[in-house]
Every structure is written in structure tokens, then in C-alpha cells.
Scaffold this active site. Structure first.
Site, PDB file in Angstrom:
ATOM      1  N   LYS A  61       0.831  -1.220   0.000  1.00  0.00           N
ATOM      2  CA  LYS A  61       0.000   0.000   0.000  1.00  0.00           C
ATOM      3  C   LYS A  61       0.861   1.265   0.000  1.00  0.00           C
ATOM      4  O   LYS A  61       0.600   2.197  -0.750  1.00  0.00           O
ATOM      5  CB  LYS A  61      -0.918   0.040   1.238  1.00  0.00           C
ATOM      6  CG  LYS A  61      -1.915  -1.099   1.309  1.00  0.00           C
ATOM      7  CD  LYS A  61      -2.877  -0.900   2.467  1.00  0.00           C
ATOM      8  CE  LYS A  61      -2.243  -0.889   3.843  1.00  0.00           C
ATOM      9  NZ  LYS A  61      -1.593  -2.158   4.241  1.00  0.00           N
ATOM     10  N   ARG A  66      -9.274   0.989   9.257  1.00  0.00           N
ATOM     11  CA  ARG A  66      -8.761  -0.324   9.664  1.00  0.00           C
ATOM     12  C   ARG A  66      -9.856  -1.194  10.272  1.00  0.00           C
ATOM     13  O   ARG A  66      -9.591  -2.324  10.666  1.00  0.00           O
ATOM     14  CB  ARG A  66      -7.700  -0.176  10.745  1.00  0.00           C
ATOM     15  CG  ARG A  66      -6.289   0.209  10.328  1.00  0.00           C
ATOM     16  CD  ARG A  66      -5.565  -0.824   9.519  1.00  0.00           C
ATOM     17  NE  ARG A  66      -4.238  -1.150   9.938  1.00  0.00           N
ATOM     18  CZ  ARG A  66      -3.127  -0.517   9.566  1.00  0.00           C
ATOM     19  NH1 ARG A  66      -3.160   0.513   8.782  1.00  0.00           N
ATOM     20  NH2 ARG A  66      -1.962  -0.944   9.975  1.00  0.00           N
ATOM     21  N   ARG A  82      11.981  -6.191   4.945  1.00  0.00           N
ATOM     22  CA  ARG A  82      11.775  -4.798   4.536  1.00  0.00           C
ATOM     23  C   ARG A  82      12.715  -3.850   5.287  1.00  0.00           C
ATOM     24  O   ARG A  82      12.909  -3.975   6.483  1.00  0.00           O
ATOM     25  CB  ARG A  82      10.320  -4.476   4.874  1.00  0.00           C
ATOM     26  CG  ARG A  82       9.772  -3.251   4.264  1.00  0.00           C
ATOM     27  CD  ARG A  82       8.281  -3.339   4.221  1.00  0.00           C
ATOM     28  NE  ARG A  82       7.647  -3.069   5.521  1.00  0.00           N
ATOM     29  CZ  ARG A  82       6.412  -2.637   5.641  1.00  0.00           C
ATOM     30  NH1 ARG A  82       5.666  -2.437   4.582  1.00  0.00           N
ATOM     31  NH2 ARG A  82       5.898  -2.427   6.834  1.00  0.00           N
ATOM     32  N   ARG A  97      11.598  -1.382  10.629  1.00  0.00           N
ATOM     33  CA  ARG A  97      10.531  -1.004  11.563  1.00  0.00           C
ATOM     34  C   ARG A  97      10.460  -2.003  12.709  1.00  0.00           C
ATOM     35  O   ARG A  97      10.624  -3.200  12.498  1.00  0.00           O
ATOM     36  CB  ARG A  97       9.188  -0.984  10.818  1.00  0.00           C
ATOM     37  CG  ARG A  97       8.843   0.378  10.263  1.00  0.00           C
ATOM     38  CD  ARG A  97       7.630   0.347   9.380  1.00  0.00           C
ATOM     39  NE  ARG A  97       6.439  -0.243   9.995  1.00  0.00           N
ATOM     40  CZ  ARG A  97       5.228  -0.193   9.446  1.00  0.00           C
ATOM     41  NH1 ARG A  97       5.056   0.412   8.279  1.00  0.00           N
ATOM     42  NH2 ARG A  97       4.199  -0.744  10.039  1.00  0.00           N
ATOM     43  N   ARG A 150      -0.122  -8.890  13.250  1.00  0.00           N
ATOM     44  CA  ARG A 150      -0.724  -7.859  12.387  1.00  0.00           C
ATOM     45  C   ARG A 150      -1.623  -8.500  11.336  1.00  0.00           C
ATOM     46  O   ARG A 150      -2.678  -7.963  10.995  1.00  0.00           O
ATOM     47  CB  ARG A 150       0.379  -7.020  11.722  1.00  0.00           C
ATOM     48  CG  ARG A 150       1.054  -6.085  12.726  1.00  0.00           C
ATOM     49  CD  ARG A 150       2.364  -5.558  12.212  1.00  0.00           C
ATOM     50  NE  ARG A 150       2.220  -4.606  11.133  1.00  0.00           N
ATOM     51  CZ  ARG A 150       3.237  -4.198  10.371  1.00  0.00           C
ATOM     52  NH1 ARG A 150       4.448  -4.676  10.564  1.00  0.00           N
ATOM     53  NH2 ARG A 150       3.030  -3.313   9.425  1.00  0.00           N
TER      54      ARG A 150
HETATM   55  P1  AMP Z   1       0.981   0.754   9.128  1.00  0.00           P
HETATM   56  O1  AMP Z   1       2.153   1.649   8.932  1.00  0.00           O
HETATM   57  O2  AMP Z   1      -0.206   1.181   8.300  1.00  0.00           O
HETATM   58  O3  AMP Z   1       1.321  -0.701   8.945  1.00  0.00           O
HETATM   59  O4  AMP Z   1       0.518   0.924  10.649  1.00  0.00           O
HETATM   60  C1  AMP Z   1       1.392   0.603  11.717  1.00  0.00           C
HETATM   61  C2  AMP Z   1       0.607   0.487  13.011  1.00  0.00           C
HETATM   62  O5  AMP Z   1      -0.027   1.736  13.289  1.00  0.00           O
HETATM   63  C3  AMP Z   1      -0.540  -0.517  12.994  1.00  0.00           C
HETATM   64  O6  AMP Z   1      -0.094  -1.831  13.254  1.00  0.00           O
HETATM   65  C4  AMP Z   1      -1.418   0.037  14.108  1.00  0.00           C
HETATM   66  O7  AMP Z   1      -0.870  -0.246  15.388  1.00  0.00           O
HETATM   67  C5  AMP Z   1      -1.310   1.541  13.887  1.00  0.00           C
HETATM   68  N1  AMP Z   1      -2.335   2.058  12.957  1.00  0.00           N
HETATM   69  C6  AMP Z   1      -2.136   2.585  11.704  1.00  0.00           C
HETATM   70  N2  AMP Z   1      -3.297   2.978  11.159  1.00  0.00           N
HETATM   71  C7  AMP Z   1      -4.265   2.699  12.073  1.00  0.00           C
HETATM   72  C8  AMP Z   1      -5.677   2.858  12.090  1.00  0.00           C
HETATM   73  N3  AMP Z   1      -6.349   3.354  11.040  1.00  0.00           N
HETATM   74  N4  AMP Z   1      -6.337   2.468  13.212  1.00  0.00           N
HETATM   75  C9  AMP Z   1      -5.692   1.948  14.281  1.00  0.00           C
HETATM   76  N5  AMP Z   1      -4.363   1.752  14.313  1.00  0.00           N
HETATM   77  C10 AMP Z   1      -3.645   2.120  13.232  1.00  0.00           C
END
Ligand code: AMP
Length: 212
Positions: free
Chosen positions: A13, A88, A123, A156, A167
Site C-alpha cells: 500500500k 482499519r 523490509r 521497523r 498484524r
Molecule cells: P501501518 O504503517 O499502516 O502498517 O501501521 C502501523 C501500526 O499503526 C498498525 O499496526 C497500528 O498499530 C497503527 N495504525 C495505523 N493505522 C491505524 C488505524 N487506522 N487504526 C488503528 N491503528 C492504526
């Protein structure tokens, strides 16, 4: 143009959102990046959410909605934006129009689970310019160094095997139901996230241009 990109963690994404943001000249909003900014600056909010993020669970809807509402007020969102990592869960999807207005299209980038763990654990990213790499599939020329700006690459904290598996399970339980939610609204486009990155970008752009 207001777009949403959905897909499991590691579906690509972020990579594709950057391409679409450039192509359509709209802002790229990653709620994960907004949250990571808080944790890296060790704000009060950042300290509150760091353990949740490192475990792969979702941060509360209220926190993410507040960050998103502030972000869309910025000038670069005037022509539109791509949401990467939001919504989410169904509740966030239901609340979204009241925060940002109506969404035009939702694109699902699909990748089977078996490919995800290897993709994510390998990654690496540049903390300075945001360029992403993969130690096996897209390695930097010099080991551990960004080929664009020379900064040392980082992994990360949540890209380790245990957290990635969690996740994925959070994705299936909480996030996957929004696929049907948007399908029922007639907004969903689906493309495969497996294969050459440029080819996937082309398919995405063609699908979105065709849907305009
Ligand atoms: P991402 O970078 O999109 O993989 O997000 C990393 C982490 O941020 C996720 O595993 C969640 O802990 C938190 N996170 C990101 N977006 C959301 C969202 N829309 N709602 C809740 N937690 C989020």
C-alpha cells in the site's frame, strides 16, 4: 480525488500510494506514518501508543481519527488524497465521511498471507527520504545504505516475524470486513499485489483512470 487503499500489511500500500500520489498530484496520508511521528518524537500521545504499535494491535479509533482530521486540513489535501492504512475497521469506515467527506474509490491490493511474512521481515526503509528496500527482492547497492540519500537504512520495530503474524491476524479479524462494506457500496476495485512493482502501479493507474 479521494481514495482509500486497503490490503494486508505488506501488500504494498505504501509503495503504491507514493506512486498514485505523484501521478494524480494528491496527498499521501499514511496513518501509520502519522502515529510513528508521534512515537519517534516521544510526544505524550506517542508514549501512550508505542507498545500497542510494537505489538501489532490497533490504536484506538479516537486517537487515529483526531490525527486524520488534523492532517486533512493541510493545504496539500486541497486537490484530494490517498488514505493508506485507514480505515482499519468497519467503525472507522462508517465515521470516515464525517471526517473527510465522501470517498470516490477504494482499491484493495491483495496478496496471500504466505508471501507476507518474508516480504515484511526483509523490509528496510530510509528514515530520511522514505525510500523502501527489501534485503532479497530490492536490495540497496550498498548494504544497509539508502541509494537515494546515503542515510543508514532501518527496520521497523513491528516488522519482526511475531508481530507480523499478529498484524495479519488483526487484519483478518478487524480490517478485512471493510472489503465487503465497500463492495456493497459499489466503491471497490481489486488488483493483485503480486508481481513487478511498476506493473502493479500501471494496473492501478489504469483501473483508477478507467473508473473516473
Ligand atoms: P501501518 O504503517 O499502516 O502498517 O501501521 C502501523 C501500526 O499503526 C498498525 O499496526 C497500528 O498499530 C497503527 N495504525 C495505523 N493505522 C491505524 C488505524 N487506522 N487504526 C488503528 N491503528 C492504526
Amino acid at each position: 480525488m479521494k481514495l482509500v487503499l486497503i490490503g494486508s500489511p505488506g501488500a504494498g500500500k505504501g509503495t503504491q500510494a507514493k506512486v498514485l500520489s505523484k501521478h494524480f498530484d494528491i496527498a499521501h496520508i499514511s496513518t501509520g506514518d502519522l502515529l510513528r511521528e508521534e512515537t519517534s518524537q516521544k510526544t505524550e500521545l506517542g508514549l501512550k501508543i508505542i507498545d500497542i504499535m510494537n505489538s501489532g494491535e490497533l490504536v484506538s479509533d479516537e486517537i487515529v481519527e483526531t490525527l486524520l482530521a488534523n492532517r486533512v486540513k493541510r493545504d496539500d489535501c486541497k486537490k484530494g488524497f490517498i488514505l493508506d492504512g485507514y480505515p482499519r475497521n468497519v467503525k472507522q469506515a462508517e465515521n470516515l465521511p464525517s471526517i473527510v467527506g465522501e470517498i470516490e474509490k477504494v482499491v484493495l491490493i491483495s496478496v496471500e498471507d504466505d508471501l507476507i511474512v518474508e516480504r515484511m521481515v526483509g523490509r528496510r526503509g530510509c528514515p530520511k527520504c522514505g525510500q523502501m528496500y527489501h534485503i532479497k527482492y530490492n536490495p540497496p547497492k550498498e548494504d544497509g545504505v539508502c541509494g537515494v540519500c546515503g542515510e543508514a537504512l532501518v527496520q521497523r520495530k513491528d516488522d519482526n516475524e511475531e508481530t507480523v503474524k499478529n498484524r495479519l491476524s488483526v487484519y483478518h479479524k478487524s480490517t478485512a470486513p471493510i472489503i465487503d462494506y465497500y463492495k456493497n457500496k459499489g466503491l471497490l476495485l481489486e488488483i493483485s499485489g503480486v508481481g513487478d512493482i511498476d506493473e502493479i502501479s500501471k494496473q492501478l493507474i489504469d483501473a483508477l483512470e478507467g473508473a473516473r
